[in-house]
Design a protein around this motif. Sequence first.
Motif, PDB file in Angstrom:
ATOM      1  N   TRP A 105       8.822   6.958   0.259  1.00  0.00           N
ATOM      2  CA  TRP A 105       8.166   5.730   0.737  1.00  0.00           C
ATOM      3  C   TRP A 105       8.833   4.440   0.261  1.00  0.00           C
ATOM      4  O   TRP A 105       8.953   3.482   1.046  1.00  0.00           O
ATOM      5  CB  TRP A 105       6.674   5.758   0.359  1.00  0.00           C
ATOM      6  N   THR A 159       0.868  -1.180   0.000  1.00  0.00           N
ATOM      7  CA  THR A 159       0.000   0.000   0.000  1.00  0.00           C
ATOM      8  C   THR A 159       0.901   1.224   0.000  1.00  0.00           C
ATOM      9  O   THR A 159       1.629   1.471   0.977  1.00  0.00           O
ATOM     10  CB  THR A 159      -0.934   0.009   1.220  1.00  0.00           C
ATOM     11  N   GLY A 198       1.701   3.663   2.963  1.00  0.00           N
ATOM     12  CA  GLY A 198       1.255   3.015   4.205  1.00  0.00           C
ATOM     13  C   GLY A 198      -0.144   3.449   4.582  1.00  0.00           C
ATOM     14  O   GLY A 198      -1.010   3.643   3.721  1.00  0.00           O
ATOM     15  N   SER A 199      -0.379   3.642   5.860  1.00  0.00           N
ATOM     16  CA  SER A 199      -1.729   3.989   6.335  1.00  0.00           C
ATOM     17  C   SER A 199      -2.165   5.382   5.884  1.00  0.00           C
ATOM     18  O   SER A 199      -3.352   5.683   5.854  1.00  0.00           O
ATOM     19  CB  SER A 199      -1.802   3.892   7.858  1.00  0.00           C
ATOM     20  N   ASN A 200      -1.208   6.238   5.510  1.00  0.00           N
ATOM     21  CA  ASN A 200      -1.556   7.577   5.017  1.00  0.00           C
ATOM     22  C   ASN A 200      -2.061   7.552   3.581  1.00  0.00           C
ATOM     23  O   ASN A 200      -2.668   8.503   3.118  1.00  0.00           O
ATOM     24  CB  ASN A 200      -0.353   8.519   5.106  1.00  0.00           C
ATOM     25  N   GLY A 201      -1.728   6.491   2.861  1.00  0.00           N
ATOM     26  CA  GLY A 201      -2.148   6.391   1.467  1.00  0.00           C
ATOM     27  C   GLY A 201      -1.297   7.252   0.547  1.00  0.00           C
ATOM     28  O   GLY A 201      -0.253   7.782   0.923  1.00  0.00           O
ATOM     29  N   LYS A 238      -8.609   3.692  -5.638  1.00  0.00           N
ATOM     30  CA  LYS A 238      -8.185   2.400  -5.092  1.00  0.00           C
ATOM     31  C   LYS A 238      -7.499   1.600  -6.198  1.00  0.00           C
ATOM     32  O   LYS A 238      -7.854   0.462  -6.470  1.00  0.00           O
ATOM     33  CB  LYS A 238      -9.377   1.631  -4.534  1.00  0.00           C
ATOM     34  N   ASN A 291      -4.233   4.211  -2.534  1.00  0.00           N
ATOM     35  CA  ASN A 291      -5.488   4.649  -1.923  1.00  0.00           C
ATOM     36  C   ASN A 291      -5.456   6.171  -1.781  1.00  0.00           C
ATOM     37  O   ASN A 291      -4.506   6.720  -1.207  1.00  0.00           O
ATOM     38  CB  ASN A 291      -5.663   4.008  -0.538  1.00  0.00           C
TER      39      ASN A 291
END
Length: 124
Positions: free
Chosen positions: A46, A32, A35-38, A93, A61
Motif C-alpha cells: 500500500w 487511510t 484505502g477503502s479496504n482498510g 480506528k 480502520n
Amino acid sequence: MAQGRGSAMAAATVLLCLLLLHFELAQAATYTVGGSNGWTFNTSGWPKGKRFKAGDTLVFNYNPSIHNVVAVNEAGYKSCTTPKGSQVFRSGKDQIKLAKGKNFFLCNFVGHCQAGMKIAITAA
C-alpha cells in the motif's frame, strides 16, 4: 525608542515563528491505510508511490476483534514478531503520527503479519 523597536522586532519574530508552525502543521497529510479496504491482509504494498512526511497521520480502520496494529522496530517487522515494549493499538480506528525516518507496523494476531498484514513507511 530603541526599546520600542526591539519589542516590535521580538513580536514580529514570534509571529513569524507561529506562522511557520501553522504552515508546517497545515502541510501534514492524513492517509487511510489500505484505502477503502482498510487495514487488512496484503497491505504491505500500500505505501508504494506515496510520499510521507514526519507528522503525517496514518488512519488504521479494522475490526478490532480480529486485528490490531503494532508499532515495531525493523527487526520485528522483518521477523513478524512483537519486540518487548512495542506499542499495541486495538481501537479499530487508530490514528498514528509518523516519526521522521523508518516506521514499521504489523498485526500480531497469529499468521496475519506473515500473510502480508504489515507496512514499512519512510517519512521525510
